[in-house]
Design a protein around this motif. Structure first.
Motif, mmCIF file in Angstrom:
data_model
loop_
_atom_site.group_PDB
_atom_site.id
_atom_site.type_symbol
_atom_site.label_atom_id
_atom_site.label_comp_id
_atom_site.label_asym_id
_atom_site.label_seq_id
_atom_site.Cartn_x
_atom_site.Cartn_y
_atom_site.Cartn_z
ATOM 1 N N ARG A 22 -27.927 -13.923 26.154
ATOM 2 C CA ARG A 22 -27.517 -13.222 27.380
ATOM 3 C C ARG A 22 -27.112 -11.782 27.072
ATOM 4 N N LYS A 23 -26.433 -11.607 25.966
ATOM 5 C CA LYS A 23 -26.012 -10.256 25.570
ATOM 6 C C LYS A 23 -27.237 -9.377 25.319
ATOM 7 N N GLU A 24 -28.232 -9.916 24.628
ATOM 8 C CA GLU A 24 -29.463 -9.159 24.372
ATOM 9 C C GLU A 24 -30.187 -8.828 25.672
ATOM 10 N N GLU A 25 -30.252 -9.791 26.583
ATOM 11 C CA GLU A 25 -30.912 -9.563 27.874
ATOM 12 C C GLU A 25 -30.173 -8.502 28.673
ATOM 13 N N ASN A 26 -28.840 -8.559 28.681
ATOM 14 C CA ASN A 26 -28.061 -7.545 29.387
ATOM 15 C C ASN A 26 -28.265 -6.165 28.777
ATOM 16 N N ALA A 27 -28.311 -6.092 27.468
ATOM 17 C CA ALA A 27 -28.541 -4.812 26.800
ATOM 18 C C ALA A 27 -29.923 -4.277 27.144
ATOM 19 N N ARG A 28 -30.915 -5.157 27.192
ATOM 20 C CA ARG A 28 -32.273 -4.740 27.549
ATOM 21 C C ARG A 28 -32.315 -4.226 28.986
ATOM 22 N N ARG A 29 -31.683 -4.950 29.897
ATOM 23 C CA ARG A 29 -31.650 -4.511 31.297
ATOM 24 C C ARG A 29 -30.930 -3.181 31.439
ATOM 25 N N LEU A 30 -29.828 -3.047 30.745
ATOM 26 C CA LEU A 30 -29.063 -1.805 30.812
ATOM 27 C C LEU A 30 -29.890 -0.643 30.292
ATOM 28 N N GLU A 57 -22.090 2.762 32.479
ATOM 29 C CA GLU A 57 -21.167 2.343 31.424
ATOM 30 C C GLU A 57 -20.344 3.536 30.949
#
Length: 128
Positions: A22-30, A57
């Motif tokens: 989830r952290k990787e997906e959020n970073a990708r989306r961001l 951010e």
């Protein structure tokens, strides 16, 4: 029903994998949302903004906590403004040029009777 230690450990590992994904997906989306960014001159404040200038951010470095509230507030505000300015779309590109430039209209030269004054008389029959 109680779980044994190996079962608990495996369950925790599975949860950590889920959190990591989830952290990787959020970073990708961001990273796809972020359009502008700015960092204060001393590196204390970093701001990321979306394409419309909205704040995505705000990051504060460790040494940012050493500033008094007013100084940190000014640094944050200035960095937000710089990041929002960098996210604004550039001026629209100029309109595309036509594939072929229009050719200039060629006009026939206007002649005066003096241009043809060679002493001869010409009679024109226009088919009338």
């Amino acid at each position: 029903m109680t779980q044994s230690n190996p079962e608990l450990i495996e369950e925790l590992r599975a949860q950590l994998r889920t959190i990591g994904a989830r952290k990787e997906e959020n970073a990708r989306r961001l990273s796809t949302m972020v359009s502008g960014s700015a960092t204060s001159p001393d590196g204390a404040v970093t701001v990321l903004t979306a394409a419309d200038g909205a704040i995505a951010e705000v990051r504060l470095a460790e040494h940012a906590m050493r500033y008094d509230a007013a100084t940190l507030s000014r640094a944050i505000t200035a960095t937000i403004q710089a990041a929002a300015a960098s996210a604004r779309p550039a001026a629209p590109p100029p309109p595309p040029q036509p594939a072929l430039a229009p050719r200039p209209v060629r006009r026939r030269a206007q002649h005066t009777p003096e241009d043809y004054d060679d002493g001869e008389v010409a009679i024109f029959d226009h088919g009338r």
